[in-house]
Every structure is written in C-alpha cells, then in structure tokens.
Motif scaffolding. Structure first.
Motif, PDB file in Angstrom:
ATOM      1  N   GLY A  29      16.287  10.387  -0.098  1.00 23.43           N
ATOM      2  CA  GLY A  29      15.418  10.322  -1.266  1.00 23.43           C
ATOM      3  C   GLY A  29      15.246   8.903  -1.760  1.00 23.43           C
ATOM      4  N   LEU A  30      16.344   8.166  -1.829  1.00 24.48           N
ATOM      5  CA  LEU A  30      16.262   6.782  -2.291  1.00 24.48           C
ATOM      6  C   LEU A  30      15.519   5.907  -1.281  1.00 24.48           C
ATOM      7  N   GLY A  31      15.713   6.178  -0.012  1.00 22.22           N
ATOM      8  CA  GLY A  31      14.995   5.412   1.004  1.00 22.22           C
ATOM      9  C   GLY A  31      13.500   5.643   0.929  1.00 22.22           C
ATOM     10  N   SER A  32      13.115   6.885   0.686  1.00 22.66           N
ATOM     11  CA  SER A  32      11.686   7.157   0.570  1.00 22.66           C
ATOM     12  C   SER A  32      11.106   6.543  -0.696  1.00 22.66           C
ATOM     13  N   ASN A  46       1.881   3.151  -7.383  1.00 19.94           N
ATOM     14  CA  ASN A  46       3.268   3.606  -7.359  1.00 19.94           C
ATOM     15  C   ASN A  46       3.580   4.452  -8.592  1.00 19.94           C
ATOM     16  N   ASN A  47       3.047   4.051  -9.744  1.00 17.93           N
ATOM     17  CA  ASN A  47       3.273   4.794 -10.975  1.00 17.93           C
ATOM     18  C   ASN A  47       2.735   6.215 -10.863  1.00 17.93           C
ATOM     19  N   ILE A  48       1.605   6.386 -10.215  1.00 21.93           N
ATOM     20  CA  ILE A  48       1.029   7.724 -10.028  1.00 21.93           C
ATOM     21  C   ILE A  48       1.922   8.559  -9.112  1.00 21.93           C
ATOM     22  N   VAL A  49       2.412   7.963  -8.027  1.00 25.11           N
ATOM     23  CA  VAL A  49       3.298   8.688  -7.109  1.00 25.11           C
ATOM     24  C   VAL A  49       4.593   9.066  -7.815  1.00 25.11           C
ATOM     25  N   VAL A  50       5.110   8.160  -8.644  1.00 27.98           N
ATOM     26  CA  VAL A  50       6.341   8.447  -9.394  1.00 27.98           C
ATOM     27  C   VAL A  50       6.133   9.637 -10.316  1.00 27.98           C
ATOM     28  N   LYS A  51       4.987   9.720 -10.958  1.00 24.92           N
ATOM     29  CA  LYS A  51       4.707  10.876 -11.822  1.00 24.92           C
ATOM     30  C   LYS A  51       4.688  12.165 -11.009  1.00 24.92           C
ATOM     31  N   GLN A 104      -8.815   1.651  -7.194  1.00 27.43           N
ATOM     32  CA  GLN A 104      -9.837   1.225  -6.257  1.00 27.43           C
ATOM     33  C   GLN A 104      -9.718   2.062  -4.991  1.00 27.43           C
ATOM     34  N   THR A 105     -10.669   1.899  -4.081  1.00 31.49           N
ATOM     35  CA  THR A 105     -10.663   2.686  -2.845  1.00 31.49           C
ATOM     36  C   THR A 105      -9.387   2.474  -2.053  1.00 31.49           C
ATOM     37  N   LYS A 106      -8.953   1.225  -1.934  1.00 32.24           N
ATOM     38  CA  LYS A 106      -7.725   0.958  -1.173  1.00 32.24           C
ATOM     39  C   LYS A 106      -6.508   1.606  -1.826  1.00 32.24           C
ATOM     40  N   ASP A 107      -6.528   1.746  -3.142  1.00 29.87           N
ATOM     41  CA  ASP A 107      -5.440   2.433  -3.841  1.00 29.87           C
ATOM     42  C   ASP A 107      -5.389   3.901  -3.446  1.00 29.87           C
ATOM     43  N   GLY A 108      -6.553   4.495  -3.245  1.00 28.59           N
ATOM     44  CA  GLY A 108      -6.611   5.899  -2.841  1.00 28.59           C
ATOM     45  C   GLY A 108      -5.972   6.123  -1.482  1.00 28.59           C
ATOM     46  N   PHE A 109      -6.239   5.218  -0.550  1.00 27.63           N
ATOM     47  CA  PHE A 109      -5.628   5.341   0.777  1.00 27.63           C
ATOM     48  C   PHE A 109      -4.106   5.221   0.686  1.00 27.63           C
ATOM     49  N   LEU A 110      -3.636   4.237  -0.061  1.00 28.15           N
ATOM     50  CA  LEU A 110      -2.195   4.055  -0.215  1.00 28.15           C
ATOM     51  C   LEU A 110      -1.568   5.250  -0.926  1.00 28.15           C
ATOM     52  N   LEU A 111      -2.262   5.768  -1.909  1.00 23.00           N
ATOM     53  CA  LEU A 111      -1.759   6.921  -2.655  1.00 23.00           C
ATOM     54  C   LEU A 111      -1.573   8.129  -1.735  1.00 23.00           C
ATOM     55  N   VAL A 112      -2.526   8.384  -0.875  1.00 24.52           N
ATOM     56  CA  VAL A 112      -2.432   9.515   0.058  1.00 24.52           C
ATOM     57  C   VAL A 112      -1.262   9.325   1.019  1.00 24.52           C
ATOM     58  N   VAL A 113      -1.129   8.126   1.568  1.00 24.54           N
ATOM     59  CA  VAL A 113      -0.032   7.856   2.503  1.00 24.54           C
ATOM     60  C   VAL A 113       1.322   8.028   1.821  1.00 24.54           C
ATOM     61  N   LEU A 114       1.447   7.487   0.619  1.00 25.54           N
ATOM     62  CA  LEU A 114       2.720   7.583  -0.090  1.00 25.54           C
ATOM     63  C   LEU A 114       3.056   9.020  -0.467  1.00 25.54           C
ATOM     64  N   VAL A 115       2.071   9.759  -0.945  1.00 27.68           N
ATOM     65  CA  VAL A 115       2.326  11.146  -1.344  1.00 27.68           C
ATOM     66  C   VAL A 115       2.771  11.975  -0.147  1.00 27.68           C
ATOM     67  N   TRP A 116       2.098  11.822   0.997  1.00 26.78           N
ATOM     68  CA  TRP A 116       2.415  12.643   2.156  1.00 26.78           C
ATOM     69  C   TRP A 116       3.650  12.172   2.897  1.00 26.78           C
ATOM     70  N   SER A 117       4.185  11.010   2.545  1.00 27.94           N
ATOM     71  CA  SER A 117       5.437  10.582   3.180  1.00 27.94           C
ATOM     72  C   SER A 117       6.636  10.701   2.245  1.00 27.94           C
ATOM     73  N   VAL A 118       6.427  10.504   0.947  1.00 32.81           N
ATOM     74  CA  VAL A 118       7.534  10.510  -0.006  1.00 32.81           C
ATOM     75  C   VAL A 118       7.871  11.927  -0.486  1.00 32.81           C
TER      76      VAL A 118
END
Length: 176
Positions: A29-32, A46-51, A104-118
């Motif tokens: 969990g901490l590593g992710s 990151n703040n959105i993923v943390v929520k 921004q658009t690039k934030d959306g891509f990062l958000l999807v990757v982070l959500v589906w991995s974390v």
C-alpha cells in the motif's frame, strides 16, 4: 545440487525478508502511494487520487461491520486494511490538500493511470491478509479483476471464505 542442512533430510528453506503478510500488505500500500509523487507539478492530480483512496478506505468499513456482526473471523483483517488505507490516504491528503487548479488533458491521463494502478493495491490488502497462500500477483489480479468488473478470478473455494471477504469482493466490483 540440493543443499541439505546437517541432521535433517529436508531441503534448506529460502531466506526471507522477515515480513509477515500484514507487513507485506502495508508495504504494498505504501509503495503504491509513492507512485502518487511522480512530480510536484501533478500534486492536484495526486490530491484527487488521494480522495479516491480515502473513499475506498471508508468503503472497507462495510465489510468490517459485516464481519463484526456475522463474527466470521475477518474482523482483524478488515481493521488492519482500513487503518492502512485510511491512514495512508490521510497522510497523503495532508501533503496535497493545498493544491487547486483546473485539470488539463495530461492530468486526465495521469489520473487514469494512477487510479487503475493504486486502487487495486489497496483493494488487495484484505485478500492478501485473509488468504495465507495467496501470492501478491494473484491478489493484485483479483483486485484488478474486481475493479474492472471482468469477472475473472484466481480463487477457488469461494464458499469457504468468510462472508465479509466475499462482500468485499462484490464491493470492489460495485466500486469499479
């Protein structure tokens, strides 16, 4: 050539890191969560993923309460899982709560990757704690399979699992 210890006919055991399943789950969990800090420029993402992690942690309270009510033996598992997920989420939230800006658009891509991995890393914590023979890769697969609602499973004997674990498995399908 096999290495047999003296006075024993069984093979020598592989050296371990001295981690039990609980410690391993906490480290996963901490590593992710460390994935969230890819760059300072992405702190609002990151703040959105943390929520989402916090919502996920509070969702673990449902099988925890079910486990307590049914007394199915998984109370400690879900208690530890809630503490790891909510505790880690709160620590990360405190470090990112001041960041506000337009996505921004690039934030959306990062958000999807982070959500589906974390999120699967946190979803697997109860599974890895309750099933002693389940490997990390199989637990992660089970969590990803649930969150994507694909229906694939690597588990057998689902009827023998505590009802709260099956409730959690169904819950991650619903959350996904």
């Amino acid at each position: 050539e096999k290495n047999y210890p003296e006075n024993n006919s069984t093979p020598a055991q592989k050296p371990t890191l001295g981690l039990n399943k609980s410690s391993l789950a906490a480290l996963m969990g901490l590593g992710s969560m460390m994935l969230l800090f890819i760059s300072n420029a992405q702190q609002y993402t990151n703040n959105i993923v943390v929520k989402m992690i916090l919502v996920f942690g509070f969702a673990m309270l449902v099988p925890l309460f079910w486990s307590v009510w049914m007394n199915d033996g998984a109370q400690t598992v879900f208690g530890k899982s809630v503490l790891i997920t909510v505790g880690g989420g709160l620590i990360l939230w405190l470090s990112t709560f001041g960041y506000k800006r337009e996505l921004q658009t690039k934030d959306g891509f990062l958000l999807v990757v982070l959500v589906w991995s974390v999120l699967p890393a946190f979803a697997m914590i109860p599974l890895i704690l309750v099933l002693p023979d389940l490997s990390v890769s199989k637990a992660y697969f089970e969590a990803v399979s649930g969150l994507t609602a694909t229906g694939g499973t690597v588990l057998s004997g689902l009827d023998a699992l505590p009802t709260s674990v099956n409730l959690w498995r169904g819950g991650i399908v619903w959350l996904g």
